[in-house]
Design an enzyme around this catalytic site. Sequence first.
Site, PDB file in Angstrom:
ATOM      1  N   TRP A 158       3.821   6.920   5.626  1.00 29.13           N
ATOM      2  CA  TRP A 158       5.105   6.311   6.009  1.00 29.13           C
ATOM      3  C   TRP A 158       6.027   7.346   6.646  1.00 29.13           C
ATOM      4  CZ3 TRP A 158       7.588   1.783   2.920  1.00 29.13           C
ATOM      5  CH2 TRP A 158       6.676   0.731   2.831  1.00 29.13           C
ATOM      6  N   ASP A 205      11.373  14.570  -8.695  1.00 31.49           N
ATOM      7  CA  ASP A 205      11.532  13.230  -9.247  1.00 31.49           C
ATOM      8  C   ASP A 205      12.865  12.648  -8.794  1.00 31.49           C
ATOM      9  OD1 ASP A 205      11.801  10.959 -10.809  1.00 31.49           O
ATOM     10  OD2 ASP A 205      11.026  11.903 -12.632  1.00 31.49           O
ATOM     11  N   LYS A 243       8.192  -1.696  -2.394  1.00 35.40           N
ATOM     12  CA  LYS A 243       7.041  -2.488  -2.814  1.00 35.40           C
ATOM     13  C   LYS A 243       7.364  -3.225  -4.102  1.00 35.40           C
ATOM     14  CE  LYS A 243       2.917  -0.703  -2.565  1.00 35.40           C
ATOM     15  NZ  LYS A 243       1.751   0.162  -2.866  1.00 35.40           N
TER      16      LYS A 243
END
Length: 224
Positions: free
Chosen positions: A78, A112, A176
């Site tokens: 992506w 993260d 998603k």
Amino acid sequence: MKPPADRGLTARLRTAKGRTTASQRWLERQINDPYVRAAKAAGWRSRAAFKLLELDERFKLLKPGQRVVDLGAAPGGWTQVALKTIGDRGRVVALDLLPIDPIHGAVLLEGDFTEQAGEDAVLAALDGQADLVLSDMAPNTTGHNATDHLRIMGLVELAADFARRVLAPGGGFVAKVFQGGTEKELLAALKRDYAQVRHAKPPASRKDSAEAYVVAQGFRGSND
């Protein structure tokens, strides 16, 4: 864009020695997948690149000069697609828990996004607010549909909160989800924060996959 042509030829692995039945099926599916072959031929790092290409063709997500954040970016498909469209005047910041092999033109971060240090690193690399936040992340699946759905929706909620903090007004968010769509509370929050919220399953998403994508555009700006 048209899906890659499937010539109807089926290749089988010469030996299954040392492999489980599941891994054997996965490998055979990979070598027979026209998107996998097309991605390799085009230089994309993964077949997932076609999902973003197809979403962009439909929703006009990517524009020259944008600042784009790619969450859970590894291996970088992506990120590659985003870079191709936004050009030299834009910036793509890719973040993942795993290291990402260098991609010329992108800022690659290991960390993260749910931790403050990760968010701070993204904002510093962006040098401003983002125009688009992308997330093709999915948690490890258990095979239990209800549990897997809860896990991925929890991840989407965290990504949506992150996007709300880093996006510029007018920006977009793509993530998603699993079929069944977005949970009511999250969907209500997205509709509050964005002018348009839609679901889509791009052709590159395998027919037997439960994945789909939520596409939110026209960020109204954070009230925080």
